[in-house]
Design a protein around this motif. Structure first.
Motif, PDB file in Angstrom:
ATOM      1  N   LYS A  43       0.821  -1.213   0.000  1.00  0.00           N
ATOM      2  CA  LYS A  43       0.000   0.000   0.000  1.00  0.00           C
ATOM      3  C   LYS A  43       0.858   1.268   0.000  1.00  0.00           C
ATOM      4  O   LYS A  43       0.651   2.163  -0.818  1.00  0.00           O
ATOM      5  CB  LYS A  43      -0.935   0.004   1.223  1.00  0.00           C
ATOM      6  N   SER A  44       1.785   1.356   0.943  1.00  0.00           N
ATOM      7  CA  SER A  44       2.606   2.565   1.043  1.00  0.00           C
ATOM      8  C   SER A  44       3.474   2.745  -0.196  1.00  0.00           C
ATOM      9  O   SER A  44       3.659   3.868  -0.677  1.00  0.00           O
ATOM     10  CB  SER A  44       3.484   2.508   2.299  1.00  0.00           C
TER      11      SER A  44
ATOM     12  N   MET B  64       1.295   4.207  -2.871  1.00  0.00           N
ATOM     13  CA  MET B  64       1.042   5.629  -2.646  1.00  0.00           C
ATOM     14  C   MET B  64       2.264   6.463  -3.015  1.00  0.00           C
ATOM     15  O   MET B  64       2.135   7.557  -3.585  1.00  0.00           O
ATOM     16  CB  MET B  64       0.643   5.856  -1.196  1.00  0.00           C
TER      17      MET B  64
ATOM     18  N   LEU C 138       1.708  11.217   4.030  1.00  0.00           N
ATOM     19  CA  LEU C 138       2.287   9.873   4.063  1.00  0.00           C
ATOM     20  C   LEU C 138       3.034   9.600   5.355  1.00  0.00           C
ATOM     21  O   LEU C 138       3.090   8.470   5.817  1.00  0.00           O
ATOM     22  CB  LEU C 138       3.240   9.670   2.879  1.00  0.00           C
TER      23      LEU C 138
ATOM     24  N   ASP D  73      -2.222   8.266   4.227  1.00  0.00           N
ATOM     25  CA  ASP D  73      -1.717   6.958   4.625  1.00  0.00           C
ATOM     26  C   ASP D  73      -1.820   6.843   6.147  1.00  0.00           C
ATOM     27  O   ASP D  73      -1.104   7.528   6.879  1.00  0.00           O
ATOM     28  CB  ASP D  73      -0.257   6.805   4.178  1.00  0.00           C
ATOM     29  N   GLU D  74      -2.726   6.007   6.609  1.00  0.00           N
ATOM     30  CA  GLU D  74      -2.950   5.787   8.046  1.00  0.00           C
ATOM     31  C   GLU D  74      -3.153   7.105   8.802  1.00  0.00           C
ATOM     32  O   GLU D  74      -2.445   7.398   9.773  1.00  0.00           O
ATOM     33  CB  GLU D  74      -1.781   5.005   8.657  1.00  0.00           C
TER      34      GLU D  74
ATOM     35  N   SER E  48      -5.622   4.896   3.334  1.00  0.00           N
ATOM     36  CA  SER E  48      -5.290   3.568   3.846  1.00  0.00           C
ATOM     37  C   SER E  48      -5.477   3.562   5.360  1.00  0.00           C
ATOM     38  O   SER E  48      -5.300   4.586   6.024  1.00  0.00           O
ATOM     39  CB  SER E  48      -3.839   3.198   3.507  1.00  0.00           C
TER      40      SER E  48
END
Length: 321
Positions: free
Chosen positions: A48-49, A52, A87, A160-161, A191
């Protein structure tokens, strides 16, 4: 909004990233549409990361392409006014004051100065504007990172998170923020490992495992399909006899707790009729309702890189992404 859809979408086509012999992202294709919060899900190490980072031009792909707002990220004239991203909440100078951190970003992107105060207010940090970022908690750094993503008033947001380190009020706030951004016609890609939050926030899902696409579907369709195949919990006076009848009728039967049966492949009404026709008394007949977490765990079961072996057990390690 009057804009072509390509101006507010993320388009990933055949994206692949290899690191030596390891394939981190494998021929991945999907589109993030405007007007939706798209949840980007996958186990640790799923890619995922990395995906991104490739979307934002920070990591070059081995093959494939990504378009944000109709162009490669590196070809956007003023990226922050078209794509905002969080991110890494720790990517800031700890000695710099919150307002100065945002001001530096604004000036380098041609964004007006007074926008700094606006986004600090949006994320609830206006009273902490003169505090140094190194004094911030993780939750406050997350809010500051989100403020940075919002500085250019972009049509595309990537998080991201974003709920890491947030307290319950903060989680509720970011949920409302993402939904309001999507309601304005923006494309939001987020995410998260918190399935309960994704269930309440996202209306579309992209699920990957070991870098490959596993699902690209609406949230309701994703869970509804699993519910159609969900098991039914059955308690009967003669469980062994009923199990044989259910298996003969095409059901899949496995033992539950306290001599119960978990039956899939047959609906509750079919099970009830079959039991009645053979004179088997039932004390419980309960369709099980899977949560997003249940469906996600089942879908990604064969795609995890780290798997607990029980209480205090060892882990199985695979490829990390």
């Amino acid at each position: 909004m009057g804009e072509p859809s390509g101006m507010t979408t993320i388009e990933v086509r055949g994206l692949t990233k290899r690191c030596g012999p390891q394939t981190v992202v494998d021929d991945l294709s999907f589109t993030v549409e405007p007007g939706h919060v798209t949840g980007f899900l996958g186990p640790n190490g799923a890619g995922k990361s990395t995906t991104m980072r490739m979307i934002l031009g920070l990591t070059p792909p081995t093959s494939g392409s990504v378009r944000v707002g109709g162009r490669e990220y590196g070809r956007l004239p003023v990226p922050l006014t078209e794509v905002g991203a969080l991110l890494d909440a720790g990517a800031l100078h700890p000695a710099r004051r919150a307002a100065d951190h945002l001001l530096a970003i604004a000036l380098s992107n041609g964004i007006r100065r007074d926008r700094v105060g606006e986004v600090l207010q949006m994320v609830g940090l206006e009273k902490a504007a003169r505090r140094r970022a190194g004094e911030f908690s993780l939750g406050m750094r997350q809010r500051l990172g989100i403020a940075g993503a919002l500085l250019g008033d972009p049509r595309i947001l990537i998080f991201d998170e974003p709920v890491n380190g947030l307290d319950p009020e903060g989680i509720r706030w970011i949920r409302g923020l993402m939904r309001s951004l999507a309601a304005e016609g923006r494309a939001v890609l987020c995410s998260s490992h918190l399935m309960s939050e994704m269930a309440r926030t996202a209306d579309h899902l992209i699920v990957i495992g070991r870098g490959r696409l596993l699902a690209d579907t609406g949230m309701r369709e994703f869970v509804r399909a699993a519910r159609d195949e969900a098991a039914v919990l059955v308690r009967a006076a003669e469980p062994d006899a009923l199990a044989g009848r259910l298996t003969a009728a095409g059901g899949a039967v496995r033992a539950g707790g306290d001599r119960s049966l978990l039956v899939s492949g047959l609906h509750a009404a079919e099970i009830g009729r079959l039991a009645a026709s053979h004179g088997i008394a039932l004390s419980e007949l309960t369709p099980q309702t899977p949560s997003l977490e249940d469906v996600f765990m089942e879908m990604t079961r064969d795609h995890v890189d780290y798997e607990a072996a029980g209480h205090g057990g060892a882990e199985r390690k695979g490829a990390a992404a």
